[in-house]
Design a protein around this motif. Sequence first.
Motif, PDB file in Angstrom:
ATOM      1  N   VAL A  34      50.254  51.822  35.478  1.00  0.00           N
ATOM      2  CA  VAL A  34      49.939  51.930  36.901  1.00  0.00           C
ATOM      3  C   VAL A  34      49.021  53.119  37.158  1.00  0.00           C
ATOM      4  CG1 VAL A  34      50.918  52.210  39.180  1.00  0.00           C
ATOM      5  CG2 VAL A  34      52.087  50.846  37.521  1.00  0.00           C
ATOM      6  N   PHE A  86      45.268  53.100  38.931  1.00  0.00           N
ATOM      7  CA  PHE A  86      44.827  53.935  40.054  1.00  0.00           C
ATOM      8  C   PHE A  86      43.637  54.791  39.664  1.00  0.00           C
ATOM      9  CE2 PHE A  86      49.215  53.466  41.910  1.00  0.00           C
ATOM     10  CZ  PHE A  86      48.784  52.741  42.988  1.00  0.00           C
ATOM     11  N   LEU A 115      33.121  48.410  47.893  1.00  0.00           N
ATOM     12  CA  LEU A 115      33.725  47.198  48.451  1.00  0.00           C
ATOM     13  C   LEU A 115      34.231  46.287  47.343  1.00  0.00           C
ATOM     14  CD1 LEU A 115      34.220  45.511  51.012  1.00  0.00           C
ATOM     15  CD2 LEU A 115      32.058  44.431  50.592  1.00  0.00           C
ATOM     16  N   VAL A 162      36.300  48.819  44.049  1.00  0.00           N
ATOM     17  CA  VAL A 162      37.512  49.503  44.496  1.00  0.00           C
ATOM     18  C   VAL A 162      38.348  48.582  45.368  1.00  0.00           C
ATOM     19  CG1 VAL A 162      38.394  51.495  45.702  1.00  0.00           C
ATOM     20  CG2 VAL A 162      36.302  51.685  44.408  1.00  0.00           C
ATOM     21  N   GLY A 163      37.678  47.924  46.335  1.00  0.00           N
ATOM     22  CA  GLY A 163      38.426  47.151  47.304  1.00  0.00           C
ATOM     23  C   GLY A 163      38.939  45.838  46.769  1.00  0.00           C
ATOM     24  N   ASN A 221      39.955  46.371  41.867  1.00  0.00           N
ATOM     25  CA  ASN A 221      41.048  47.289  41.570  1.00  0.00           C
ATOM     26  C   ASN A 221      42.340  46.869  42.267  1.00  0.00           C
ATOM     27  OD1 ASN A 221      41.961  49.490  40.208  1.00  0.00           O
ATOM     28  ND2 ASN A 221      41.495  50.906  41.848  1.00  0.00           N
ATOM     29  N   VAL A 222      42.227  46.399  43.507  1.00  0.00           N
ATOM     30  CA  VAL A 222      43.432  45.934  44.201  1.00  0.00           C
ATOM     31  C   VAL A 222      44.012  44.724  43.482  1.00  0.00           C
ATOM     32  CG1 VAL A 222      44.236  44.910  46.344  1.00  0.00           C
ATOM     33  CG2 VAL A 222      42.775  46.890  46.409  1.00  0.00           C
ATOM     34  N   LEU A 247      45.891  45.933  40.530  1.00  0.00           N
ATOM     35  CA  LEU A 247      47.166  46.527  40.942  1.00  0.00           C
ATOM     36  C   LEU A 247      48.179  45.453  41.297  1.00  0.00           C
ATOM     37  CD1 LEU A 247      45.886  49.502  43.028  1.00  0.00           C
ATOM     38  CD2 LEU A 247      47.396  49.621  41.090  1.00  0.00           C
ATOM     39  N   PHE A 248      47.710  44.422  42.028  1.00  0.00           N
ATOM     40  CA  PHE A 248      48.609  43.317  42.371  1.00  0.00           C
ATOM     41  C   PHE A 248      49.140  42.675  41.104  1.00  0.00           C
ATOM     42  CE2 PHE A 248      47.513  43.337  46.789  1.00  0.00           C
ATOM     43  CZ  PHE A 248      48.539  42.645  47.380  1.00  0.00           C
ATOM     44  N   MET A 256      51.711  44.909  39.515  1.00  0.00           N
ATOM     45  CA  MET A 256      52.961  45.078  40.244  1.00  0.00           C
ATOM     46  C   MET A 256      53.739  43.777  40.349  1.00  0.00           C
ATOM     47  SD  MET A 256      51.932  47.715  43.173  1.00  0.00           S
ATOM     48  CE  MET A 256      51.456  49.369  42.723  1.00  0.00           C
ATOM     49  N   LEU A 257      53.061  42.639  40.307  1.00  0.00           N
ATOM     50  CA  LEU A 257      53.784  41.377  40.456  1.00  0.00           C
ATOM     51  C   LEU A 257      54.278  40.843  39.123  1.00  0.00           C
ATOM     52  CD1 LEU A 257      51.788  39.453  43.171  1.00  0.00           C
ATOM     53  CD2 LEU A 257      53.964  40.577  43.357  1.00  0.00           C
ATOM     54  N   ALA A 312      62.642  25.645  59.970  1.00  0.00           N
ATOM     55  CA  ALA A 312      62.079  26.462  61.047  1.00  0.00           C
ATOM     56  C   ALA A 312      60.590  26.234  61.201  1.00  0.00           C
ATOM     57  CB  ALA A 312      62.346  27.932  60.774  1.00  0.00           C
ATOM     58  N   LEU A 313      59.945  25.786  60.125  1.00  0.00           N
ATOM     59  CA  LEU A 313      58.498  25.684  60.160  1.00  0.00           C
ATOM     60  C   LEU A 313      58.025  24.308  60.565  1.00  0.00           C
ATOM     61  CD1 LEU A 313      57.526  27.533  56.927  1.00  0.00           C
ATOM     62  CD2 LEU A 313      57.283  28.315  59.258  1.00  0.00           C
ATOM     63  N   ASN A 318      55.198  23.604  63.339  1.00  0.00           N
ATOM     64  CA  ASN A 318      53.786  23.963  63.376  1.00  0.00           C
ATOM     65  C   ASN A 318      53.066  23.729  62.065  1.00  0.00           C
ATOM     66  OD1 ASN A 318      55.058  25.895  61.980  1.00  0.00           O
ATOM     67  ND2 ASN A 318      54.641  27.558  63.420  1.00  0.00           N
ATOM     68  N   ARG A 319      53.611  22.888  61.209  1.00  0.00           N
ATOM     69  CA  ARG A 319      52.921  22.689  59.934  1.00  0.00           C
ATOM     70  C   ARG A 319      52.682  21.215  59.704  1.00  0.00           C
ATOM     71  NH1 ARG A 319      54.851  26.112  54.768  1.00  0.00           N
ATOM     72  NH2 ARG A 319      53.591  27.950  55.136  1.00  0.00           N
TER      73      ARG A 319
END
Lengths: 208, 372
Positions: A33, A37, A64, A67-68, A71-72, A75-76, A79-80, A198-199, A202-203
């Motif tokens: 991790v 970073f 953009l 990094v945006g 890299n995200v 990280l996902f 972490m997942l 519940a859904l 609207n689906r």
Amino acid sequence: MNLAEGVQIVSFGLLAVMMIGAALGVVLLSQVVYSAFLLGGVFISMAGLYLLLNADFVAAAQILIYVGAVNVLILFAIMLVNKQEDFTNLPNYWIRRGATALVALGLFALLSTMVLSTPWAVTPTAATAENTVVQIGEHLFSDFLLPFELASVLLLMAMVGAIILARRELIPPERKAQIDSAELDLKLPERPRTPVPALRGNRVETQE
Amino acid sequence: MNPGIDLQGSFIKALADLGLPAGAAKAIWMPIPMVLMLVVATIGVLVTVWLERKISAAVQQRIGPEYIGPLGILAPAADGLKLLFKEDILPAKADPILFTLGPVLVVVPVFASFLIVPFGQNLIISDVGVAIFLWISLSSIQPIGLLMAGYASNNKYSLIGGLRAAAQSISYEIPLALSVLAVVMMSNSLSTLDIVEQQSSYGIFGWNIWRQPLGFIIFWIAALAECERLPFDLPEAEEEIVAGYQTEYSGMKFALFYLGSYVNLVLSALLIAVLYLGGWESPIPVELLGQWLGVSETTPWLQVITGTLGITMTLLKAYFFVFLAILMRWTLPRVRIDQLLDLGWKFLLPVSLVNLLLTAALKLAFPVAFGG
């Protein structure tokens, strides 16, 4: 040397130190991790270097995209994916390390000969573009049209592939026995989608 | 050179007249706009917090803060002071470095984005050529800070909260960028100054909101989601949900997250004013009034009035949207996470793509009205 040049040299030194330090951290740290970073730090310092070279659009795009987005994404993924692997002592572990070191050293030698043999003297008359976006646009639609279109097609293919991969949900074998096999014969092996109560309002139901 | 006030030039000239070398005068000038912007952003946040208390009190037929200063004006300052003196707790098994760095990474890009907000023709910190693109790319750093905060807390709720907050931030960035792209396409430039210039010709009728109603609504929704304001405040829902990435935070670090989201709200409101409501232009152009009265554009006192009016106009427009955001907070119910993602990906994204294509088509068909 006036003020602007001094500021440029100092910021170049800072950015270079930041980038090399972060890059070493990415490789040498054992926590994955931290490496992810620090990779963001490497990308941001690279954006700073682009900025020093008067390439403002490339710098913003670097932040953009790398990094945006990249890299995200990394990280996902880290972490997942909760993969645990116990450390086992392999018998001939030093062979792997030696081979890695050999390849890395070879790459380093290759790159350093390239750095030393390239004439780096820049022609001082290089025109500084007033509006970089316009220039990039002109180049993309004239002399770099083919690579540009190829890249677009490649990205489109990747997107379609990602959607197909994300939509397919394989059925676990114990449930497959329950579902009537005749129903599934002519369809993709997908789990039937029934929304939670519940859904339901609207689906749109996509029963497959 | 465009007419207007050249603050930098006159400041440097005044210092040079005092006998300072030109380089030193420039070096003295350089930090001033940056510090000024920090102060402006912070005061903007304090005002927003105060407004939030007063307006929410009015909505619920209460009075709100009253005794801390006249009309409770000092309440946000007291809040800040309280948070400053609170104990800063570091959970025992948290990662100390990442735990501290997370809030910093959330706040710094938002403050840095203020350097592209124009308050007048020359009242901008730096006229970057790719200003809007820079803003979008800076705001894409924020998810990393959220992930870092969630991970470093060493807590399952925080980790999932961080992932959810990052997912929200990413999925609303795309419609936001696409709706901004339509505006950029109409004004042929990424610079905020040019975008305002392009809307300046016909007073209120030249503003982009008439030509981009769809893009305006998409931008507003996406900006609210980016700021984690109330229909979309899932990551930080106050007491209803076990809070997200900030469960373990206390004291000043917690305050930094809130500061970040409030500064982001003020920034988005300012950018809505710039992108869709003509920025610093007043509904009736000042230059036109000057022409009617027979005053030249380069008259010093007219320029001072124009500058002041520009700042006032930008702030008025921006705070109108802050007011709307606060009103929404007490009107609309919170969405669920699946509704949030559905809205972002299945509704806003296609609609903003259609808006972009429509703008391109209109630009080709009516180049006069759509900046051909």
